[in-house]
Design an enzyme around this catalytic site. Structure first.
Site, PDB file in Angstrom:
ATOM      1  N   LYS A   1       0.819  -1.222   0.000  1.00 41.68           N
ATOM      2  CA  LYS A   1       0.000   0.000   0.000  1.00 41.68           C
ATOM      3  C   LYS A   1       0.857   1.278   0.000  1.00 41.68           C
ATOM      4  O   LYS A   1       0.452   2.305  -0.532  1.00 41.68           O
ATOM      5  CB  LYS A   1      -0.942   0.001   1.206  1.00 41.68           C
ATOM      6  CG  LYS A   1      -2.167  -0.885   1.013  1.00 41.68           C
ATOM      7  CD  LYS A   1      -3.197  -0.612   2.089  1.00 41.68           C
ATOM      8  CE  LYS A   1      -4.565  -1.154   1.759  1.00 41.68           C
ATOM      9  NZ  LYS A   1      -4.642  -2.561   1.492  1.00 41.68           N
TER      10      LYS A   1
ATOM     11  N   GLU B   1      -3.864   7.078   8.088  1.00 41.12           N
ATOM     12  CA  GLU B   1      -4.532   8.003   7.164  1.00 41.12           C
ATOM     13  C   GLU B   1      -5.543   8.860   7.909  1.00 41.12           C
ATOM     14  O   GLU B   1      -6.102   8.433   8.929  1.00 41.12           O
ATOM     15  CB  GLU B   1      -5.301   7.220   6.096  1.00 41.12           C
ATOM     16  CG  GLU B   1      -4.438   6.580   5.053  1.00 41.12           C
ATOM     17  CD  GLU B   1      -5.255   5.781   4.042  1.00 41.12           C
ATOM     18  OE1 GLU B   1      -4.671   5.441   3.015  1.00 41.12           O
ATOM     19  OE2 GLU B   1      -6.445   5.503   4.271  1.00 41.12           O
TER      20      GLU B   1
ATOM     21  N   ARG C   1      -6.874  -8.106  -9.771  1.00 41.31           N
ATOM     22  CA  ARG C   1      -7.566  -9.385  -9.979  1.00 41.31           C
ATOM     23  C   ARG C   1      -9.002  -9.116 -10.404  1.00 41.31           C
ATOM     24  O   ARG C   1      -9.440  -7.965 -10.449  1.00 41.31           O
ATOM     25  CB  ARG C   1      -7.580 -10.187  -8.672  1.00 41.31           C
ATOM     26  CG  ARG C   1      -8.235  -9.389  -7.541  1.00 41.31           C
ATOM     27  CD  ARG C   1      -8.432 -10.177  -6.273  1.00 41.31           C
ATOM     28  NE  ARG C   1      -8.679  -9.296  -5.128  1.00 41.31           N
ATOM     29  CZ  ARG C   1      -9.862  -8.800  -4.793  1.00 41.31           C
ATOM     30  NH1 ARG C   1     -10.926  -9.067  -5.522  1.00 41.31           N
ATOM     31  NH2 ARG C   1      -9.994  -8.018  -3.743  1.00 41.31           N
TER      32      ARG C   1
END
Length: 484
Positions: A118, A203, A296
């Site tokens: 990430k 965050e 995916r």
């Protein structure tokens, strides 16, 4: 690139069945793998061939990379499709597949590795001029967080996340300073347990945030298009349970901006195959922020297929074979609204898993309904794997019609007995006035949980009528009984 004539599907249940249906359309032979408790599973019956891969624990079966690849080679497969979950976003597995001379039906392994981190993904997004949520990357201590909040003038709540995370695991929301140290340790241990890596990032928490994701398809010749967006805001425990397309949260200008931003990012990272860029929308400011790239096929790809008329799994096979996309961006025009709900085998009041034998199963039918099922009547739902047993989708000319069709599917069409499912909760959600009005955030279920529970229908008059009808039918067939 060689033609794919036979494929091993490295998955089980709903994703395996979904891929097999497209393979049947494309005249591609399929090889299923199964663990011991899955020997009578639906995907095993549906495949052309099935191979026992190991015992119940995923590590011994569906995550056993060497054994899966050896099976594909023994069965003379050309390719492996990973579905979603298990090994779908494992770059090592993708590399092993290609090193074995097999075709990997998915994006390049280096892109999977890049987007799986990430922190790296955020840096690349910023480089591609994609807005990201204010964050502190690689957090070492609670003091780091407090210092960052002071410098950036960020207030509580904040979100602590596992850098290697996904699927809602290793995420903790922190409401105030007092909760911070406990939340930090919790996120760290969850990250270590789930991903073997306790690197964290922090965050700013977007209040009332809405999850918007953009479906992208790209071939190996540099052609890249978006198939518009999906709204995935309704979640429980940071996992989606209801998705729809197009999103009711954005207007046409924002739609164009968010979709082209996704395409720009995928071009920057050299993506091919089907993939999704996830954003968080701040409904107050109408600003959107990059969350992650899913490298995916997504569980919710079906709603995009319903509004565009495309088969995304079929496109994945064509792209893997080296074919060019058969359309341009201008050729894609969504003309319906679609909703998908995830039927999980869980108690709808507690979300505890429910496993056992499905003693009765009626699947919704009729206009505007599509079902992707991983089970059949009499099938076992084992306790070792994901609780998803079925996806129910509805489509209509507009959102209200799609909601009406979903109401029919869940209230009249679906019956599952033997295990509990979250269907009563899903029906309560689509009947809730705030959902119908399009007023919801990722905390919708938390905020309205008691109301949603109160809307559950435990037993309907129909159940009693059915019992009486069954009794009358038995008597008329068997004649008077000696107990009468």
């Amino acid at each position: 690139m060689k033609e794919i004539k036979k494929v091993l599907i490295a998955n089980r249940g709903v994703p395996a069945v979904r891929v097999m249906n497209t393979c049947r359309d494309k005249r591609i032979k399929t090889v299923a793998i199964y663990s011991t408790p899955d020997r009578l599973a639906y995907h095993v019956f549906l495949a052309d061939e099935a191979v026992h891969i190991g015992e119940a624990p995923p590590h011994d079966s569906y995550l056993n990379m060497e054994k899966i690849i050896n099976t594909a080679l023994e069965k003379k497969c050309d390719a492996i499709h990973p579905g979603w979950g298990f090994l779908a976003e494992n770059p090592n597995f993708a590399e092993m597949v290609e090193d074995a001379g097999l075709i990997w039906i998915g994006p390049p392994p280096r892109v999977i590795r890049l987007m799986g981190d990430k922190i790296k993904a955020k840096k690349i997004a910023q480089r591609a001029n994609v807005p990201a949520i204010p964050a502190l990357l690689k957090v070492k201590s609670v003091d780091d967080i407090l210092e960052w909040m002071k410098e950036e003038e960020i207030e509580f709540p904040i979100m602590i996340k596992a850098a290697a995370g996904g699927g809602g695991k290793g995420m903790v929301r922190v409401e105030n300073k007092e909760e911070l140290s406990i939340a930090f340790e919790k996120a760290k241990s969850e990250a270590k347990k789930s991903f073997g890596d306790d690197t964290l990032l922090v965050e700013k928490y977007i209040k009332g945030g809405r999850h918007i994701e953009v479906q992208v398809c790209a071939d190996k010749h540099g052609h890249i298009v978006h198939l518009y967006e999906r709204e995935c805001t309704i979640q429980r425990r940071n996992q989606k349970i209801l998705e729809e397309a197009p999103s009711p949260s954005i207007d046409e200008d924002l739609r164009q901006e968010i979709c082209f931003t996704a395409v720009r990012l995928m071009r920057e990272i050299g993506y091919y195959s089907a993939g999704t860029v996830e954003f968080l929308l701040d409904p107050q400011t109408k600003r959107f922020y990059f969350l992650e790239v899913n490298t995916r096929l997504q569980v919710e790809h079906g709603v995009t297929e319903l509004i565009t008329g495309l088969d995304i799994v079929s496109l994945m096979f064509d792209i893997a074979e080296g074919k060019e996309l058969p359309f341009n961006q201008d050729d894609i025009y969504p003309n319906r609204h679609a909703i998908e709900v995830r039927i999980n085998a869980e108690d709808p009041k507690t979300f505890n898993p429910s496993f056992g034998t499905i003693t009765r199963l009626e699947i919704p039918q009729g206009p505007g309904i599509r079902v992707a099922s991983g089970v059949y009547e009499g099938a076992d739902v084992p306790p070792y794997y994901d609780s998803l047993i079925m996806l129910v989708m509805s489509a209509g000319a507009d959102r209200n019609e799609a909601i009406r069709v979903m109401d029919r599917a869940l209230s009249r069409g679906l019956r599952v007995e033997g295990v509990k499912t979250i269907a009563p909760l899903l029906l309560s959600i689509i009947r809730h006035p705030e959902f119908i009005a399009g007023n919801f955030s990722t905390r919708f279920i938390e905020e309205h949980f008691q109301e949603l529970l109160a809307m559950f229908k435990e037993k309907t008059a129909d159940d009693e009528v059915l019992k009486i009808a069954q009794y009358v039918a038995e008597i008329s067939v068997l004649g008077p009984q000696n107990w009468m």
